[in-house]
Scaffold this active site. Sequence first.
Site, PDB file in Angstrom:
ATOM      1  N   SER A 143     106.852  15.588  77.519  1.00  0.00           N
ATOM      2  CA  SER A 143     108.188  15.056  77.184  1.00  0.00           C
ATOM      3  C   SER A 143     108.118  13.534  77.263  1.00  0.00           C
ATOM      4  CB  SER A 143     109.187  15.576  78.214  1.00  0.00           C
ATOM      5  OG  SER A 143     110.354  14.788  78.216  1.00  0.00           O
ATOM      6  N   TYR A 156     111.830  16.323  86.941  1.00  0.00           N
ATOM      7  CA  TYR A 156     111.265  16.959  85.734  1.00  0.00           C
ATOM      8  C   TYR A 156     110.263  15.994  85.087  1.00  0.00           C
ATOM      9  CZ  TYR A 156     111.552  18.284  80.713  1.00  0.00           C
ATOM     10  OH  TYR A 156     111.280  18.606  79.399  1.00  0.00           O
ATOM     11  N   LYS A 160     106.282  16.304  84.015  1.00  0.00           N
ATOM     12  CA  LYS A 160     105.833  16.097  82.633  1.00  0.00           C
ATOM     13  C   LYS A 160     104.747  15.009  82.571  1.00  0.00           C
ATOM     14  CE  LYS A 160     108.011  19.306  80.762  1.00  0.00           C
ATOM     15  NZ  LYS A 160     107.403  20.278  79.863  1.00  0.00           N
TER      16      LYS A 160
HETATM   17  P1  NAP Z   1     114.427  26.337  75.073  1.00  0.00           P
HETATM   18  O1  NAP Z   1     114.965  26.328  73.699  1.00  0.00           O
HETATM   19  O2  NAP Z   1     115.388  26.502  76.208  1.00  0.00           O
HETATM   20  O3  NAP Z   1     113.324  27.475  75.171  1.00  0.00           O
HETATM   21  C1  NAP Z   1     112.648  27.684  76.371  1.00  0.00           C
HETATM   22  C2  NAP Z   1     111.718  28.877  76.212  1.00  0.00           C
HETATM   23  O4  NAP Z   1     110.986  29.025  77.429  1.00  0.00           O
HETATM   24  C3  NAP Z   1     112.469  30.173  75.996  1.00  0.00           C
HETATM   25  O5  NAP Z   1     111.683  30.995  75.164  1.00  0.00           O
HETATM   26  C4  NAP Z   1     112.579  30.766  77.400  1.00  0.00           C
HETATM   27  O6  NAP Z   1     112.749  32.161  77.299  1.00  0.00           O
HETATM   28  C5  NAP Z   1     111.225  30.344  77.968  1.00  0.00           C
HETATM   29  N1  NAP Z   1     111.125  30.231  79.419  1.00  0.00           N
HETATM   30  C6  NAP Z   1     111.948  29.571  80.275  1.00  0.00           C
HETATM   31  N2  NAP Z   1     111.495  29.695  81.537  1.00  0.00           N
HETATM   32  C7  NAP Z   1     110.362  30.445  81.468  1.00  0.00           C
HETATM   33  C8  NAP Z   1     109.445  30.908  82.427  1.00  0.00           C
HETATM   34  N3  NAP Z   1     109.579  30.654  83.730  1.00  0.00           N
HETATM   35  N4  NAP Z   1     108.392  31.645  82.001  1.00  0.00           N
HETATM   36  C9  NAP Z   1     108.240  31.920  80.690  1.00  0.00           C
HETATM   37  N5  NAP Z   1     109.070  31.509  79.731  1.00  0.00           N
HETATM   38  C10 NAP Z   1     110.126  30.781  80.129  1.00  0.00           C
HETATM   39  O7  NAP Z   1     113.590  25.017  75.408  1.00  0.00           O
HETATM   40  P2  NAP Z   1     112.846  23.936  74.477  1.00  0.00           P
HETATM   41  O8  NAP Z   1     113.726  22.771  74.349  1.00  0.00           O
HETATM   42  O9  NAP Z   1     112.318  24.585  73.263  1.00  0.00           O
HETATM   43  O10 NAP Z   1     111.671  23.498  75.463  1.00  0.00           O
HETATM   44  C11 NAP Z   1     110.324  23.811  75.244  1.00  0.00           C
HETATM   45  C12 NAP Z   1     109.452  22.739  75.861  1.00  0.00           C
HETATM   46  O11 NAP Z   1     109.750  21.480  75.288  1.00  0.00           O
HETATM   47  C13 NAP Z   1     109.594  22.558  77.382  1.00  0.00           C
HETATM   48  O12 NAP Z   1     108.312  22.345  77.925  1.00  0.00           O
HETATM   49  C14 NAP Z   1     110.412  21.290  77.507  1.00  0.00           C
HETATM   50  O13 NAP Z   1     110.135  20.612  78.711  1.00  0.00           O
HETATM   51  C15 NAP Z   1     109.897  20.523  76.308  1.00  0.00           C
HETATM   52  N6  NAP Z   1     110.800  19.456  75.856  1.00  0.00           N
HETATM   53  C16 NAP Z   1     112.037  19.744  75.335  1.00  0.00           C
HETATM   54  C17 NAP Z   1     112.853  18.700  74.912  1.00  0.00           C
HETATM   55  C18 NAP Z   1     114.224  18.932  74.334  1.00  0.00           C
HETATM   56  O14 NAP Z   1     114.967  17.936  74.150  1.00  0.00           O
HETATM   57  N7  NAP Z   1     114.605  20.144  74.015  1.00  0.00           N
HETATM   58  C19 NAP Z   1     112.419  17.375  75.032  1.00  0.00           C
HETATM   59  C20 NAP Z   1     111.174  17.120  75.578  1.00  0.00           C
HETATM   60  C21 NAP Z   1     110.364  18.172  75.975  1.00  0.00           C
HETATM   61  P3  NAP Z   1     113.242  33.109  78.502  1.00  0.00           P
HETATM   62  O15 NAP Z   1     114.540  32.575  78.990  1.00  0.00           O
HETATM   63  O16 NAP Z   1     113.343  34.465  77.854  1.00  0.00           O
HETATM   64  O17 NAP Z   1     112.161  33.105  79.538  1.00  0.00           O
END
Ligand code: NAP
Length: 253
Positions: A143, A156, A160
């Site tokens: 991130s 967090y 990261k």
């Molecule tokens: P998201 O839409 O909330 O999706 C998260 C996914 O992870 C879901 O499939 C969830 O499904 C699963 N998950 C959550 N906890 C888990 C666990 N303990 N074990 C296995 N699966 C788990 O999130 P996203 O935004 O796509 O985030 C994905 C990645 O991108 C993360 O690493 C996040 O830090 C990074 N990121 C996101 C952003 C942003 O702005 N969105 C920015 C920078 C980095 P279940 O609930 O079914 O487990």
Amino acid sequence: MFSLKDKVVIITGSSRGIGKATAIQMAEAGAKVVISSRKKEECDKVAKNINSNGFVASSIPCHVGKKDNIKNLVQETIKRYDKIDVLVCNAATNPAFGPIANLDDNAFDKIIQVNLKSSIWLVNEASHYMKKNKGCSVIIMSSISAITGTNDIGAYGISKAAEVALVRNLAVELGPKGIRVNAIAPGLIKTDFSRALWENKENLKKHKEKTPLKRIGQPEDISGVAHFLASDASSFITGQLIIADGGETISWN
Ligand code: NAP
């Protein structure tokens, strides 16, 4: 160069958001994708949807904070496909908001376990099988909080940033075995994970104004980067952090 034909790819946290977009993109590029998250029904739905469009996916639920679940994810993948070529360590959690001064020990332990240790477990478990193939790649979803400071999500951000250090180290250790290891640093992407940030109109406006591309990201803005890092198009790139944030972190505004 961008073909992922017959590559077997495990993507954690792929039932929605960035992980799901990455799974669809890689399946369309020819990969056999393993959809994984804590909830079996959600994984089944995504896998079914990919298969019904003529691509190849299967569902193996896994809570990445549980070592036995990680072992099962790898063993079950080997049982089904007999190899692993690409890992996308994407699942993460963030149960702690606010300054580091108020950080709860349990919340921080959970962040480290789910965001950092899980990737170490998954890579250690899977790299044994990856060594046998050509063109293997590990992608860790970091991130821009790894390279910035904030008032709200510092703990967090620490996890990261540690992921980026992990990527560099794994790249050195696994490079001689032909496995590349890279990280992606997304900016603000419109998913459930970041809902609190983009649902707040003030905050959304602030991010858009600061970002040279004048918008926040969509999951597909990141899945293309993951596809590139999984493919031979990035065959000489390892140990790197690729920032995909619309330019937010380079802007002075
Ligand atoms: P998201 O839409 O909330 O999706 C998260 C996914 O992870 C879901 O499939 C969830 O499904 C699963 N998950 C959550 N906890 C888990 C666990 N303990 N074990 C296995 N699966 C788990 O999130 P996203 O935004 O796509 O985030 C994905 C990645 O991108 C993360 O690493 C996040 O830090 C990074 N990121 C996101 C952003 C942003 O702005 N969105 C920015 C920078 C980095 P279940 O609930 O079914 O487990």
